[in-house]
Design an enzyme around this catalytic site. Structure first.
Site, mmCIF file in Angstrom:
data_model
loop_
_atom_site.group_PDB
_atom_site.id
_atom_site.type_symbol
_atom_site.label_atom_id
_atom_site.label_comp_id
_atom_site.label_asym_id
_atom_site.label_seq_id
_atom_site.Cartn_x
_atom_site.Cartn_y
_atom_site.Cartn_z
ATOM 1 N N ARG A 256 0.821 -1.216 0.000
ATOM 2 C CA ARG A 256 0.000 0.000 0.000
ATOM 3 C C ARG A 256 0.854 1.266 0.000
ATOM 4 N NH1 ARG A 256 -5.564 -0.747 3.522
ATOM 5 N NH2 ARG A 256 -6.280 -2.619 2.435
ATOM 6 N N SER A 257 1.729 1.349 -0.969
ATOM 7 C CA SER A 257 2.657 2.478 -0.975
ATOM 8 C C SER A 257 2.781 3.129 -2.358
ATOM 9 C CB SER A 257 4.034 2.007 -0.510
ATOM 10 O OG SER A 257 4.006 1.402 0.737
#
Length: 379
Positions: A256-257
């Protein structure tokens, strides 16, 4: 003569203070033109109550943080039963049963006792026309994040750190939450040791947002991947969002980056992804991602499969020429070191950039050194 000299010294001191607390630079990209509190007289909160009051009132304000505001224990703690969906090793995050999440979504996970700080679970409300700025490296909010929702607009958050929000507990709080906002600039912000998302844009429209020169520090004693690499980095999920990410240092994460979906147009330019234990991008349905001039160093999987949205990863000089039609310039190549592939070249969505405020892009060659040294609350 002596009086004149003293007055001159006082004037110089005031001028120095004013210069120290002024906003540095201006927003590039989609939030270009944001003014925050504008020329309002700066206020210096002394207590956490004063800080909450200044951020949440209806006045245009420039709020200067000159120390650490520690919310730990300010709202008490809660002990209850949670769950351990990622295991019970000491390095694993465990989850609070928020809204029966453990009960409904992790019924087979071991039950565990959790004790978390209540202040962290919901951020400080930030209303419209605010500039929140740190003085040097002194401006820190500890144990509680910031929350911009319900039509808030015209906000600048610059040169502060947000740290130590229930880092052991998923659902223990986010560092910065946006939902139903417009014209927000997050610049030179450090986030570290966060329960869940470092930055999250919720499902309502967040319109024009720029995240720049910020340090997403995923190094933590606890993580959902049980390896000290924080999984919950940046989540962009709005129904009509335009987000510029430029010059950010995204370090020591495992997923989730960012995660991008909903209906989000993301321009990711000149960012530095470094030392990730799994994947960086998650590109879901409704995501439109243009990535250029970035550096990916030690990122095993740059974008998790499957890519369900659209992605232009600026894969070659010839392919990048298409950007001239929509951005007024060619796109910059990305740079890679010990990282996975990232070469998808969807182009239909690039027309969404026409007529918008587009951030400039430099060659990736100098990104790693410049971003690593300047990102975060370094002004």
């Amino acid at each position: 003569m002596k009086t004149t000299f003293l007055v001159s010294l006082a004037t110089a001191a005031l001028s120095s203070t004013a210069a120290a607390v002024s906003v540095s630079g201006s927003a590039e990209g989609f939030a270009k033109g944001v003014t925050g509190g504008g020329s309002a007289t700066a206020v210096y909160p002394d207590t956490i109550d004063e800080l909450v009051s200044y951020l949440g009132d209806d006045e245009a304000r420039v709020i200067v943080l000159s120390k650490t505001f520690d919310f730990t224990d300010s709202e008490g703690t809660t002990t209850e039963t949670g769950c351990a969906p990622w295991g019970t090793d000491a390095a694993c995050q465990v989850a609070i049963n928020q809204n029966d999440w453990c009960t409904n979504y992790q019924p087979d996970a071991p039950s565990v006792s959790v004790t978390y700080d209540n202040a962290g679970t919901l951020g400080i409300t930030v209303n419209s026309d605010k500039t929140l700025i740190g003085e040097g490296s002194a401006g820190v909010i500890k144990g509680k994040g910031l929350r911009l929702v319900s039509g808030t607009s015209n906000v600048i958050i610059q040169n502060i750190a947000i740290t130590d929000i229930n880092p052991k507990y998923v659902w223990g709080g986010d560092a910065i939450t946006l939902n139903d906002v417009d014209m927000v600039w997050i610049d030179h912000v450090t986030t570290a040791r966060i329960a869940r998302q470092h930055i999250v844009l919720g499902t309502e429209a967040d319109n024009r947002v720029t995240i720049s020169n910020s340090f997403i520090n995923g190094e933590s004693d606890y993580s959902a991947t049980c390896d000290g690499y924080h999984y919950w980095g940046i989540y962009l999920d709005g129904s009509s969002d335009m987000v510029t990410m430029k010059g950010n240092y995204i370090y020591h994460t495992s997923g989730r980056s960012p995660k991008v979906q909903g209906n989000t147009l993301l321009h990711a330019v000149n960012n530095y992804w470094h030392d990730n234990s799994d994947h960086a991008f998650e590109i879901g349905e409704g995501a439109y991602v243009l990535a250029e001039g970035n550096v990916f160093q030690n990122i095993p999987t740059v974008a998790e499969d499957p890519i369900e949205g659209e992605l232009f990863a600026s894969p070659s000089e010839s392919a990048n020429e298409v950007c001239s039609t929509y951005l007024g310039r060619v796109c910059e190549l990305n740079g890679f070191g010990s990282s996975g592939t990232f070469n998808q070249a969807d182009t239909d969505f690039l027309s969404k950039f026409e007529g918008k405020n587009i951030a400039s892009a430099d060659s990736y060659s100098s990104v790693a050194s410049s971003v690593a040294s300047s990102a975060g609350n370094t002004l």
